[in-house]
Motif scaffolding. Structure first.
Motif, PDB file in Angstrom:
ATOM      1  N   THR A 167      72.299  77.551  32.637  1.00 12.90           N
ATOM      2  CA  THR A 167      71.944  76.425  31.761  1.00 12.90           C
ATOM      3  C   THR A 167      71.795  76.699  30.364  1.00 12.90           C
ATOM      4  O   THR A 167      71.428  75.825  29.351  1.00 12.90           O
ATOM      5  CB  THR A 167      70.472  76.006  32.190  1.00 12.90           C
ATOM      6  N   ASP A 168      71.913  78.021  29.921  1.00  7.51           N
ATOM      7  CA  ASP A 168      71.851  78.410  28.635  1.00  7.51           C
ATOM      8  C   ASP A 168      72.837  79.430  28.252  1.00  7.51           C
ATOM      9  O   ASP A 168      73.373  80.178  29.273  1.00  7.51           O
ATOM     10  CB  ASP A 168      70.485  78.801  28.361  1.00  7.51           C
ATOM     11  N   PHE A 187      78.750  76.214  33.114  1.00  8.82           N
ATOM     12  CA  PHE A 187      77.570  75.178  33.285  1.00  8.82           C
ATOM     13  C   PHE A 187      78.089  74.124  34.217  1.00  8.82           C
ATOM     14  O   PHE A 187      78.957  74.032  34.892  1.00  8.82           O
ATOM     15  CB  PHE A 187      77.510  74.564  31.929  1.00  8.82           C
ATOM     16  N   ASP A 191      78.478  69.008  31.409  1.00 13.76           N
ATOM     17  CA  ASP A 191      78.074  69.399  30.220  1.00 13.76           C
ATOM     18  C   ASP A 191      79.200  70.085  29.257  1.00 13.76           C
ATOM     19  O   ASP A 191      79.366  71.177  29.199  1.00 13.76           O
ATOM     20  CB  ASP A 191      76.996  70.456  30.759  1.00 13.76           C
TER      21      ASP A 191
END
Length: 334
Positions: A167-168, A187, A191
């Motif tokens: 997610t990062d 991801f 996204d």
């Protein structure tokens, strides 16, 4: 012009590994020629839909090309291509534009119980002839694992598959210092901006798994990656997969074909697609277990190389029908 006189559909639960499910479609024309297709882990409603509609769609109906059969199902489409190319005596790979007679392979390694064990497994694969290794990573099993493999094998071509689990960007950017060729599926698939941001910050190529040509266009517009991870059986038809290939290649992207699960037919179709000119990265059909396959010869790599059956028509493999019937949990015919 093919005309199907009989069709059979089988639901198989494969006996080894994750015991995944495959749905097989067999088409027989009036001359006795057969074509086979496979869907791996099909949608739960696929069986009922095919039972209700497939007979009316195909039995006794003339069609000139697989694209003329509006099934919307990858297994049916594959079976139509296999039958159509067998009737013409041409390999499927050639019919869809393939040119290669052999492919380089990557081997995929899942997370292990320890870093030492992972490095040992990499050593086994390198000794077996693989020059390209893909490590499955996840948060908590990433930087240390990649560092250890890179230190042990400085010249090995290395990729990682993130399984859409991040997610990062932090850990993934840190991985870039280890000379990765590709960072696959970092991801969530929708996204796009996170993919684009990562690609801007790393030297490695980001790979995305688009499942339609339209979805791929969104990634191309944002320059969100440089590699298409092409899983042919995730598309409703081989022609749609070929369109995605053509768009990615025209944009200057590399392409990696993947499809290591199932009973062998889906793998064979993956190899055929991977023989197309734009598929520039090693093919991934090497996931075990090979004992699940119902085709001869087995689809897989030997010494890090995958043979493309360019001397046999259709998918290029013989089906062990007796084993299909033994493994079938359910079947119907029309």
């Amino acid at each position: 012009m093919p005309r199907v006189r009989e069709l059979e559909v089988f639901r198989l639960t494969l006996p080894f590994g994750r015991r995944s499910e495959s749905l097989l479609v067999k088409l027989t024309d009036h001359g006795g020629m057969t074509g086979w297709g496979e869907a791996v882990s099909p949608h739960p409603k696929t069986w009922a839909r095919l039972e209700e509609t497939l007979g009316a769609l195909l039995i006794g109906v003339d069609w000139e090309h697989p694209d003329a059969v509006p099934s919307g199902d990858s297994a049916v489409d594959m079976a139509c291509w296999d039958l159509w190319t067998r009737m013409r005596g041409v390999p499927l790979a050639h019919a869809i534009g393939g040119t290669r007679t052999s492919l380089m392979a990557t081997v995929r390694l899942a997370p292990d119980s320890s870093i030492e064990s992972l490095v040992s497994r990499v050593n086994q694969q390198v000794c077996a002839g693989y020059g390209h290794v893909t490590l499955d990573i996840r948060p908590g099993w990433d930087v240390e694992a990649v560092r250890a493999v890179r230190q042990a094998y400085p010249a090995l071509t290395l990729a990682v598959d993130c399984g859409n689990a991040y997610t990062d960007l932090g850990q993934l950017v840190a991985l870039d210092s280890y000379g990765l060729e590709v960072i696959e599926r970092p991801f969530a698939i929708d996204d796009l901006h996170a993919h684009a941001s990562l690609q801007d910050q790393v030297a490695a190529s980001v790979a995305v798994e688009a499942r339609s040509a339209a979805q791929l266009d969104d990634y191309l517009t944002l320059r969100a990656a440089r590699v298409l991870l092409l899983r042919p059986t995730a598309f409703p038809s081989l022609s749609e997969a070929r369109r995605a290939h053509d768009r990615a290649a025209a944009a200057g992207w590399d392409i990696q074909c993947a499809g290591g699960q199932g009973a062998g037919l889906a793998r064979a179709a993956t190899v055929a697609v991977a023989s197309m000119p734009g598929c520039t990265l090693p093919c991934d059909v090497t996931q075990p277990p090979r004992n699940n396959q119902i085709v001869t010869p087995i689809v897989g790599a030997n010494g890090g190389v995958i043979a493309v059956p360019f001397t046999q028509p259709g998918l290029g493999h013989t089906i062990d029908e007796a084993r299909v019937h033994r493994l079938a949990k359910e079947s119907f015919h029309a």
